[in-house]
Design an enzyme around this catalytic site. Structure first.
Site, mmCIF file in Angstrom:
data_model
loop_
_atom_site.group_PDB
_atom_site.id
_atom_site.type_symbol
_atom_site.label_atom_id
_atom_site.label_comp_id
_atom_site.label_asym_id
_atom_site.label_seq_id
_atom_site.Cartn_x
_atom_site.Cartn_y
_atom_site.Cartn_z
ATOM 1 N N LYS A 189 -65.767 -42.717 8.224
ATOM 2 C CA LYS A 189 -64.391 -42.269 7.944
ATOM 3 C C LYS A 189 -64.412 -41.257 6.792
ATOM 4 O O LYS A 189 -63.809 -40.185 6.871
ATOM 5 C CB LYS A 189 -63.536 -43.499 7.597
ATOM 6 N N LYS A 232 -63.691 -37.652 -4.818
ATOM 7 C CA LYS A 232 -64.359 -38.732 -4.061
ATOM 8 C C LYS A 232 -65.158 -38.143 -2.888
ATOM 9 O O LYS A 232 -66.234 -38.634 -2.543
ATOM 10 C CB LYS A 232 -63.305 -39.727 -3.572
ATOM 11 N N THR A 248 -59.671 -44.690 -0.087
ATOM 12 C CA THR A 248 -60.338 -43.397 0.125
ATOM 13 C C THR A 248 -59.666 -42.763 1.336
ATOM 14 O O THR A 248 -59.808 -43.248 2.463
ATOM 15 C CB THR A 248 -61.846 -43.570 0.401
HETATM 16 N N1 LIG Z 1 -66.159 -51.557 0.123
HETATM 17 C C1 LIG Z 1 -66.608 -50.618 -0.714
HETATM 18 O O1 LIG Z 1 -67.724 -50.706 -1.241
HETATM 19 C C2 LIG Z 1 -65.738 -49.434 -1.058
HETATM 20 C C3 LIG Z 1 -66.118 -48.625 -2.135
HETATM 21 C C4 LIG Z 1 -65.303 -47.552 -2.487
HETATM 22 C C5 LIG Z 1 -64.166 -47.280 -1.739
HETATM 23 N N2 LIG Z 1 -63.821 -48.055 -0.678
HETATM 24 C C6 LIG Z 1 -62.599 -47.718 0.071
HETATM 25 O O2 LIG Z 1 -61.585 -48.651 -0.286
HETATM 26 C C7 LIG Z 1 -60.742 -48.888 0.840
HETATM 27 C C8 LIG Z 1 -60.762 -50.379 1.182
HETATM 28 O O3 LIG Z 1 -62.104 -50.760 1.449
HETATM 29 P P1 LIG Z 1 -62.499 -52.302 1.625
HETATM 30 O O4 LIG Z 1 -63.977 -52.330 1.657
HETATM 31 O O5 LIG Z 1 -61.748 -53.150 0.661
HETATM 32 O O6 LIG Z 1 -61.938 -52.539 3.117
HETATM 33 P P2 LIG Z 1 -61.640 -53.911 3.879
HETATM 34 O O7 LIG Z 1 -62.373 -55.039 3.275
HETATM 35 O O8 LIG Z 1 -61.822 -53.618 5.331
HETATM 36 O O9 LIG Z 1 -60.072 -54.145 3.579
HETATM 37 C C9 LIG Z 1 -59.078 -53.301 4.081
HETATM 38 C C10 LIG Z 1 -57.741 -53.835 3.627
HETATM 39 O O10 LIG Z 1 -56.687 -52.989 4.131
HETATM 40 C C11 LIG Z 1 -55.757 -53.772 4.858
HETATM 41 N N3 LIG Z 1 -55.200 -52.944 5.948
HETATM 42 C C12 LIG Z 1 -55.870 -52.141 6.809
HETATM 43 N N4 LIG Z 1 -55.005 -51.525 7.632
HETATM 44 C C13 LIG Z 1 -53.767 -51.930 7.286
HETATM 45 C C14 LIG Z 1 -52.466 -51.634 7.775
HETATM 46 N N5 LIG Z 1 -52.276 -50.775 8.771
HETATM 47 N N6 LIG Z 1 -51.413 -52.244 7.173
HETATM 48 C C15 LIG Z 1 -51.605 -53.098 6.156
HETATM 49 N N7 LIG Z 1 -52.813 -53.419 5.651
HETATM 50 C C16 LIG Z 1 -53.878 -52.840 6.215
HETATM 51 C C17 LIG Z 1 -56.556 -54.946 5.383
HETATM 52 O O11 LIG Z 1 -55.702 -56.020 5.732
HETATM 53 P P3 LIG Z 1 -56.254 -57.246 6.642
HETATM 54 O O12 LIG Z 1 -56.829 -58.233 5.664
HETATM 55 O O13 LIG Z 1 -55.043 -57.772 7.314
HETATM 56 O O14 LIG Z 1 -57.269 -56.680 7.584
HETATM 57 C C18 LIG Z 1 -57.424 -55.231 4.155
HETATM 58 O O15 LIG Z 1 -56.689 -55.916 3.166
HETATM 59 C C19 LIG Z 1 -61.274 -47.999 1.992
HETATM 60 O O16 LIG Z 1 -60.550 -46.792 2.009
HETATM 61 C C20 LIG Z 1 -62.727 -47.764 1.578
HETATM 62 O O17 LIG Z 1 -63.233 -46.558 2.121
HETATM 63 C C21 LIG Z 1 -64.571 -49.144 -0.333
#
Ligand SMILES: NC(=O)c1ccc[n+]([C@@H]2O[C@H](COP(=O)([O-])OP(=O)(O)OC[C@H]3O[C@@H](n4cnc5c(N)ncnc54)[C@H](OP(=O)(O)O)[C@@H]3O)[C@@H](O)[C@H]2O)c1
Length: 287
Positions: free
Chosen positions: A241, A173, A98
């Protein structure tokens, strides 16, 4: 079966990459900044892992990404070891992060100079949707590129739609998040009111969820909200965010988002209580 890379194995990316391998039957190589997660994924799903985005993306047809925000995305796409460096002409980058519509347009332009297709494809459906392969995917991009990507995206989706040119997926979104923000506050106020009125919230929800007040949030979140349990789901930090992206876009297009701006401040209060990683239903904790 396609050759696929998946970059970013967080709450969402880890199971999504798994569905590409198991349900889609694709040949998947993953990359994660914290390498131990990539190793764990590779042993769980009998797939491959790479040390950098560029290494993972080399020679593949589709590169998926699901990282945190605009800057993370720039880093894994166009950074010195980013995916664009090794992607071949005719390959397609599908971004499930997102992020802003602007970063989508910026990366699509860089991609097109290299003959790479770009689809912004943010998702809705939360952790459970990702784990069950039942996400809603909102896409922006050229129709011909979308048509190639869609059958691959299907592995983790219940609903996939092309909303318009690059950026239109992210704009859709934003609407999704705008609609959710005020609704969760309304639900919080309703449940908090019901408790003070001495009603049985379970009974209340059982009845009103079948009427005009019913919603996904009510069905799926009333119980944990009633119990004060928030240690799961979609993090408040991520919601702030997202709301920040919505408010910036509204500044540009002139839309008015008074309730969204207010709820953003309420989430700031929740962060101040230590709720950065709490589920967004934790809005009720302020009441
Ligand atoms: N969780 C939900 O329910 C949900 C629903 C819809 C959309 N989203 C969106 O989907 C996206 C991911 O969400 P999530 O919940 O999966 O987040 P998360 O669990 O915090 O995972 C984030 C991922 O991104 C990686 N990352 C972050 N910064 C990075 C960088 N600079 N270089 C390389 N890798 C990086 C992290 O690596 P590390 O493992 O090394 O930290 C991790 O694999 C976000 O944009 C969020 O808004 C989430």
């Amino acid at each position: 079966m396609a050759k696929v890379a998946f970059l970013g194995l967080g709450v969402m990316g880890y199971p999504m990459a798994g569905h590409l391998k198991v349900k889609g039957g694709h040949d998947v190589t993953v990359y994660n900044r914290t390498a131990s997660k990539a190793q764990k994924w590779a042993s769980e799903f009998s797939g491959a892992f790479a040390a950098t985005p560029a290494e993972a993306a080399k020679g593949v047809e589709f590169v998926f990404a699901c990282v945190g925000n605009d800057d993370d995305l720039r880093q894994i796409a166009t950074g010195s070891e980013g995916a664009f460096a090794s992607m071949g002409s005719g390959s397609i980058f599908i971004d499930n992060t997102t992020a802003s519509a602007e970063v989508a347009r910026e990366l699509a332009e860089i991609a097109s100079e290299k003959g790479i297709g770009f689809i912004d494809a943010p998702v809705s459906g939360g952790q459970a949707g990702a784990e069950n392969g039942l996400l809603t995917v909102m896409c922006g991009g050229e129709e011909a590129v979308y048509e190639k990507a869609r059958p691959v995206i299907d592995a983790y989706a219940r609903m996939v739609g092309l909303m318009g040119p690059v950026g239109a997926g992210q704009l859709t979104k934003m609407i999704n998040q705008i609609c959710i923000a005020g609704l969760v506050q309304g639900l919080s106020e309703g449940i908090a009111f019901g408790k003070r009125a001495g009603l049985d919230i379970e009974k209340v929800v059982e009845v009103i969820s079948k009427g005009a007040a019913g919603s996904w949030q009510m069905e799926n979140r009333w119980k944990t909200m009633n119990d004060g349990k928030f240690d799961f789901g979609f993090a408040v930090d991520w919601m702030r965010k997202d709301l920040g992206i919505c408010l910036e876009e509204a500044d540009r297009n002139g839309a008015q988002l008074p309730v969204t701006a207010l709820i953003d401040q309420f989430y700031k209060d929740v962060q101040g209580k230590g709720g950065q990683r709490w589920d967004t239903s934790s809005l009720i904790s302020r009441l």
